[in-house]
Design a protein around this motif. Structure first.
Motif, PDB file in Angstrom:
ATOM      1  N   VAL A 152       0.871  -1.180   0.000  1.00 10.70           N
ATOM      2  CA  VAL A 152       0.000   0.000   0.000  1.00 10.70           C
ATOM      3  C   VAL A 152       0.905   1.226   0.000  1.00 10.70           C
ATOM      4  O   VAL A 152       2.092   1.136   0.367  1.00 10.70           O
ATOM      5  N   PRO A 153       0.386   2.384  -0.395  1.00 13.28           N
ATOM      6  CA  PRO A 153       1.200   3.600  -0.308  1.00 13.28           C
ATOM      7  C   PRO A 153       1.619   3.874   1.132  1.00 13.28           C
ATOM      8  O   PRO A 153       0.925   3.473   2.084  1.00 13.28           O
ATOM      9  N   LYS A 154       2.726   4.542   1.309  1.00 12.79           N
ATOM     10  CA  LYS A 154       3.249   4.808   2.645  1.00 12.79           C
ATOM     11  C   LYS A 154       2.237   5.543   3.525  1.00 12.79           C
ATOM     12  O   LYS A 154       2.140   5.302   4.734  1.00 12.79           O
ATOM     13  N   ASP A 155       1.446   6.428   2.916  1.00 13.69           N
ATOM     14  CA  ASP A 155       0.488   7.223   3.679  1.00 13.69           C
ATOM     15  C   ASP A 155      -0.914   6.612   3.730  1.00 13.69           C
ATOM     16  O   ASP A 155      -1.874   7.250   4.155  1.00 13.69           O
ATOM     17  N   VAL A 214      -6.247   2.294  -7.101  1.00 14.72           N
ATOM     18  CA  VAL A 214      -6.511   1.073  -6.336  1.00 14.72           C
ATOM     19  C   VAL A 214      -5.897   1.268  -4.951  1.00 14.72           C
ATOM     20  O   VAL A 214      -5.024   2.122  -4.754  1.00 14.72           O
ATOM     21  N   ASP A 215      -6.355   0.491  -3.993  1.00 11.06           N
ATOM     22  CA  ASP A 215      -5.884   0.648  -2.614  1.00 11.06           C
ATOM     23  C   ASP A 215      -4.616  -0.134  -2.314  1.00 11.06           C
ATOM     24  O   ASP A 215      -3.815   0.271  -1.469  1.00 11.06           O
ATOM     25  N   ALA A 216      -4.450  -1.256  -2.988  1.00 13.54           N
ATOM     26  CA  ALA A 216      -3.290  -2.105  -2.746  1.00 13.54           C
ATOM     27  C   ALA A 216      -2.899  -2.799  -4.038  1.00 13.54           C
ATOM     28  O   ALA A 216      -3.696  -2.880  -4.990  1.00 13.54           O
ATOM     29  N   PHE A 217      -1.695  -3.312  -4.065  1.00 16.24           N
ATOM     30  CA  PHE A 217      -1.156  -3.906  -5.289  1.00 16.24           C
ATOM     31  C   PHE A 217      -0.197  -5.021  -4.925  1.00 16.24           C
ATOM     32  O   PHE A 217       0.504  -4.951  -3.908  1.00 16.24           O
ATOM     33  N   VAL A 218      -0.173  -6.071  -5.732  1.00 16.39           N
ATOM     34  CA  VAL A 218       0.788  -7.156  -5.537  1.00 16.39           C
ATOM     35  C   VAL A 218       1.991  -6.882  -6.448  1.00 16.39           C
ATOM     36  O   VAL A 218       1.879  -6.959  -7.668  1.00 16.39           O
ATOM     37  N   GLU A 219       3.105  -6.537  -5.833  1.00 12.41           N
ATOM     38  CA  GLU A 219       4.318  -6.189  -6.583  1.00 12.41           C
ATOM     39  C   GLU A 219       5.380  -7.260  -6.388  1.00 12.41           C
ATOM     40  O   GLU A 219       5.388  -7.986  -5.386  1.00 12.41           O
ATOM     41  N   SER A 220       6.275  -7.354  -7.364  1.00 13.52           N
ATOM     42  CA  SER A 220       7.350  -8.350  -7.311  1.00 13.52           C
ATOM     43  C   SER A 220       8.683  -7.704  -7.649  1.00 13.52           C
ATOM     44  O   SER A 220       8.744  -6.611  -8.216  1.00 13.52           O
ATOM     45  N   ASP A 221       9.750  -8.405  -7.301  1.00  8.37           N
ATOM     46  CA  ASP A 221      11.098  -7.945  -7.649  1.00  8.37           C
ATOM     47  C   ASP A 221      11.277  -7.955  -9.167  1.00  8.37           C
ATOM     48  O   ASP A 221      10.645  -8.759  -9.860  1.00  8.37           O
ATOM     49  N   PRO A 222      12.104  -7.057  -9.700  1.00  7.73           N
ATOM     50  CA  PRO A 222      12.953  -6.085  -8.998  1.00  7.73           C
ATOM     51  C   PRO A 222      12.249  -4.767  -8.646  1.00  7.73           C
ATOM     52  O   PRO A 222      12.806  -3.954  -7.926  1.00  7.73           O
ATOM     53  N   GLU A 230      12.964   3.449  -2.259  1.00  8.62           N
ATOM     54  CA  GLU A 230      12.425   4.810  -2.307  1.00  8.62           C
ATOM     55  C   GLU A 230      11.692   5.166  -1.022  1.00  8.62           C
ATOM     56  O   GLU A 230      11.515   6.348  -0.711  1.00  8.62           O
ATOM     57  N   GLY A 231      11.228   4.164  -0.303  1.00  9.45           N
ATOM     58  CA  GLY A 231      10.481   4.408   0.922  1.00  9.45           C
ATOM     59  C   GLY A 231       9.080   4.934   0.684  1.00  9.45           C
ATOM     60  O   GLY A 231       8.481   5.558   1.564  1.00  9.45           O
ATOM     61  N   SER A 232       8.528   4.636  -0.492  1.00  3.57           N
ATOM     62  CA  SER A 232       7.209   5.174  -0.854  1.00  3.57           C
ATOM     63  C   SER A 232       6.062   4.218  -0.558  1.00  3.57           C
ATOM     64  O   SER A 232       4.904   4.552  -0.794  1.00  3.57           O
ATOM     65  N   ILE A 233       6.387   3.035  -0.038  1.00  4.12           N
ATOM     66  CA  ILE A 233       5.353   2.020   0.190  1.00  4.12           C
ATOM     67  C   ILE A 233       5.490   1.401   1.579  1.00  4.12           C
ATOM     68  O   ILE A 233       6.506   1.574   2.260  1.00  4.12           O
ATOM     69  N   ARG A 234       4.457   0.673   1.958  1.00  2.00           N
ATOM     70  CA  ARG A 234       4.504  -0.206   3.112  1.00  2.00           C
ATOM     71  C   ARG A 234       4.087  -1.610   2.670  1.00  2.00           C
ATOM     72  O   ARG A 234       3.153  -1.741   1.875  1.00  2.00           O
ATOM     73  N   VAL A 235       4.783  -2.589   3.173  1.00  2.00           N
ATOM     74  CA  VAL A 235       4.468  -3.981   2.853  1.00  2.00           C
ATOM     75  C   VAL A 235       3.509  -4.516   3.905  1.00  2.00           C
ATOM     76  O   VAL A 235       3.836  -4.564   5.092  1.00  2.00           O
TER      77      VAL A 235
END
Length: 362
Positions: A152-155, A214-222, A230-235
């Motif tokens: 999700v976004p950091k905020d 969207v509120d959340a996203f499934v992201e993968s490496d890299p 970047e510190g723009s997200i929270r896991v």
């Protein structure tokens, strides 16, 4: 027009296959693939067996061109040209086609565009449900799980997975992301039907996430590593601890049964390159980084989270994959009960295609 109900969705039979794979248009995705023919005659492996040019048994092949698929996450065997070098003395050429994910790769396998390629645990289940005549060739164990996460976004006000109830979660339906989301939500006491699943190809899902549609996203490496730096997200949850049988190399039934000796040679090369990569992460990262458009440090960390290995298809592997299929069916993620064993070979056939180094991993 006859329509079938899949969870919240109603869909025509004509489009059922594409719904399984989470595609808006397979033609669009398939156009992302690129074919590159390589028939190198140099640096050949002198230990390679002579492949017969007469198709008189399952251990002999008249095949003169092998068509392999790979995904945008990169393929070291492709980049190193190992299979080309091994097969060139027999006059066998190799072409490679790139796909955005496992589902379109398996659809290409279904229509006869490629002979062999890798996918996660989920795409073959959707493919079987859609009637694809594929074969599980070999199992690839999962990595550490750190390379895939629900973010999700950091905020964002959403602090936990439970907070996703009723929220928009973007992921690519039919890929391994599907099973990950199902299991992660299960931990939080949620069913996948309790979130608003937004089915988007990875690039489109990432854009929707960055635009906050969207509120959340499934992201993968890299890309996950990039966003973390970047510190723009929270896991909210990565895939560590999510029990999965891993991925597979899959082939068409005709190719697997008519080219046993050839398939064994190809698997040997995949396996050997993988073993090299496990011992030479930095060197492997230097090869793959420009191909996936990232820096070497990020690619090296990506590879550290992966595990290059292969295991034979055993009853244990089949049972683990069947549990995935049964869960997805129970949750109405796929509308048809899938018999995983129907997409396997006999023990004798597996013995003919599985290299000794892989067979010993059982």
């Amino acid at each position: 027009m006859v329509r079938q109900q899949i969870g919240k969705y109603s869909i025509s039979r004509r489009n059922l296959l594409y719904a399984f794979y989470g595609l808006v248009s397979f033609t669009t995705l398939a156009s992302c693939g690129t074919n590159n023919s390589n028939t190198s005659n140099s640096n050949a492996n002198n230990s390679s067996p002579t492949l017969s040019t007469n198709a008189t048994s399952s251990n002999k092949s008249s095949t003169k061109l092998i068509r392999l698929g790979y995904q945008v996450s990169g393929d070291l065997t492709h980049e190193k040209g190992a299979i080309e070098k091994r097969l060139a003395p027999q006059g066998i050429g190799v072409t490679w086609s790139q796909f955005v994910s496992g589902p379109p790769l398996l659809e290409a396998l279904n229509v006869g565009s490629i002979d062999l390629g890798p996918a996660g645990e989920t795409p073959p289940i959707f493919a079987q449900a859609a009637g694809t005549n594929l074969i599980y060739v070999v199992n690839t164990p999962p990595g550490t799980g750190e390379g895939s996460a629900i973010i999700v976004p950091k905020d964002s006000p959403i602090q936990t997975l439970a907070g996703l109830k009723g929220k928009k979660v973007a992921y690519s339906r039919g890929t391994a992301q599907t099973f990950f989301v199902v299991k992660a939500l299960e931990e939080a006491g949620l069913k996948i039907s309790e979130v608003e699943s937004v089915n988007l190809p990875v690039a489109d899902g990432r854009a929707a996430f960055l635009n906050k549609t969207v509120d959340a996203f499934v992201e993968s490496d890299p890309y996950l590593i990039k966003l973390q730096k970047e510190g723009s997200i929270r896991v909210l949850r990565d895939a560590q601890g999510i029990k999965t049988p891993g991925g597979y190399y899959l082939a068409s039934r005709d190719f697997a049964t008519n080219n046993a000796e050839l398939l064994k040679v190809i698997l040997e090369e995949y396996y050997q390159v993988g073993q090299w990569a496990n011992k030479n992460r930095r060197a492997a990262a230097e090869i793959l980084a420009p191909k996936v458009k990232t820096d070497v440090d990020t690619m090296e960390l990506t590879l550290m989270r992966r595990k290059y290995d292969m295991r034979p298809i055993t009853e244990e592997v089949i049972s683990a994959q069947q549990k995935v299929a049964d869960l997805l069916y129970a949750l109405k993620v796929v509308p048809k009960q899938v018999d995983v064993k129907a997409a396997t070979l006999t023990n004798q056939q597996y013995a003919a295609i599985t290299p000794d180094a892989i067979r010993n991993k059982a």
